[in-house]
Scaffold this active site. Sequence first.
Site, PDB file in Angstrom:
ATOM      1  N   GLU A   1       0.792  -1.235   0.000  1.00 46.50           N
ATOM      2  CA  GLU A   1       0.000   0.000   0.000  1.00 46.50           C
ATOM      3  C   GLU A   1       0.826   1.289   0.000  1.00 46.50           C
ATOM      4  O   GLU A   1       0.721   2.112   0.914  1.00 46.50           O
ATOM      5  CB  GLU A   1      -0.975   0.001   1.183  1.00 46.50           C
ATOM      6  CG  GLU A   1      -2.041  -1.081   1.082  1.00 46.50           C
ATOM      7  CD  GLU A   1      -3.138  -0.943   2.137  1.00 46.50           C
ATOM      8  OE1 GLU A   1      -3.046  -0.054   3.009  1.00 46.50           O
ATOM      9  OE2 GLU A   1      -4.104  -1.736   2.093  1.00 46.50           O
TER      10      GLU A   1
ATOM     11  N   GLU B   1      -5.997  -8.557   0.870  1.00 44.69           N
ATOM     12  CA  GLU B   1      -6.670  -8.085   2.076  1.00 44.69           C
ATOM     13  C   GLU B   1      -8.140  -7.859   1.763  1.00 44.69           C
ATOM     14  O   GLU B   1      -8.480  -7.271   0.727  1.00 44.69           O
ATOM     15  CB  GLU B   1      -6.058  -6.775   2.593  1.00 44.69           C
ATOM     16  CG  GLU B   1      -4.637  -6.891   3.118  1.00 44.69           C
ATOM     17  CD  GLU B   1      -4.128  -5.587   3.727  1.00 44.69           C
ATOM     18  OE1 GLU B   1      -4.971  -4.726   4.082  1.00 44.69           O
ATOM     19  OE2 GLU B   1      -2.907  -5.436   3.852  1.00 44.69           O
TER      20      GLU B   1
END
Length: 411
Positions: A221, A325
């Site tokens: 991320e 995720e």
Amino acid sequence: MLYSSAASWLTLATASTAIATLLTAESDRDVPSVGRRWLHGDDKIRGVNLGSLFIIEEWFAQDAWASIGCKGFYDEWSCVKHLGQSAADAAFENHWKSWIIKDDITQIAGYGLNTIRIPVGFWIKEDLVEDGEYYPRGGLSYLDRIVEWAGDAGLYVIMDLHGAPGSQSPNEEFTGHSTANPGFFTAANYERANKFLEWMTERIHTNDAYRSVGMLQVINEPIKRRVNATDADDMLENFYPAAWDRIRARESKLKIAVKDSLHIQFMSSDWGSGHPDMYLSDTTNIYYDQHVYWKFDNRAGKNKTSYIDATCSLYGPKDSVIVGEFSLSVASDVQDTAEFAIQGHPENVEWYTKYFSAQVSNYEKSGGWVFWSWRCNWIHQFNDWRWCYKTAVEAGAIPKDASKAASLSPC
């Protein structure tokens, strides 16, 4: 795809079979090595993240965070600075000993899961930490322990560089150091990250404990282009290709065969940091990570029907992508309403099973999925299993056999 002819296949039918059929190293190698483990060609990634093990996020580990002495602090950096290095090292060691134990790994495999994703910070390689930086020391032996247990249990491992030097995203505790101005995007910090990736690559290929680690995620991320296009574009052009080349060069130095080389994973273009393969010299054994949280997506609507409709229709499966995720959580403004609440509302458990099954059935049209996270405690002042695979199974919201979940999909 992960399941291409370049890989060497091992079944995950049982842990003993997986270990017994590990590939042997080629006889002409001049370094200690272990064969790369790959999933069976007809299988999908079905896994859980070991979140808050090596990078603690207070919001879903509140009791553990307080027990370390970190209550009132937002990230590991600020807590270590407050406690002092020696006291912090001792306190975090107690956490590493207890947050994930061998029984957890056995239980993960027993629930029909075949993969764990392990988020780590660059500081687990302690000589990369500079003066004036504050991170706990001593985690490496516990990482070694986790991956060895995973190998024994027949679990595939994705090693994820979750916290980068200087921090790769603003105001995020998952980086280990929350800062409004992330400093990762410099030549010096790219070099530190590349040294970490080289070191981890060699450790994977030469340390038997890492025998089931098959994928190395370059960074988790990073900053999005809509937040800072200059930094994101610089990372694409200068860090990503160097990271790829350094990993492959280290494998070449170790005389690792292509069929045994690591899958190298990047956040997919859908993350918003750009197209990760734009400047790469090669894409053999590349893989992508996509994070899908309907909780934060307005397209999911505000009721059970709209959530299922969004889940079934709005995710577009793609080759060479793992949803690394996702969760069972819903938007904050509806999560405690009678329609979605889980405290005192056992009638809602059945819907969450449908919600989970709808998600995984779609993610298995790509490379598979990794739930966030295996364990958590005291989210919103109670044990909110919408983020916790272990307690979601105990609550009856997630099936005990992960391989059967997709067949329950309402899509």
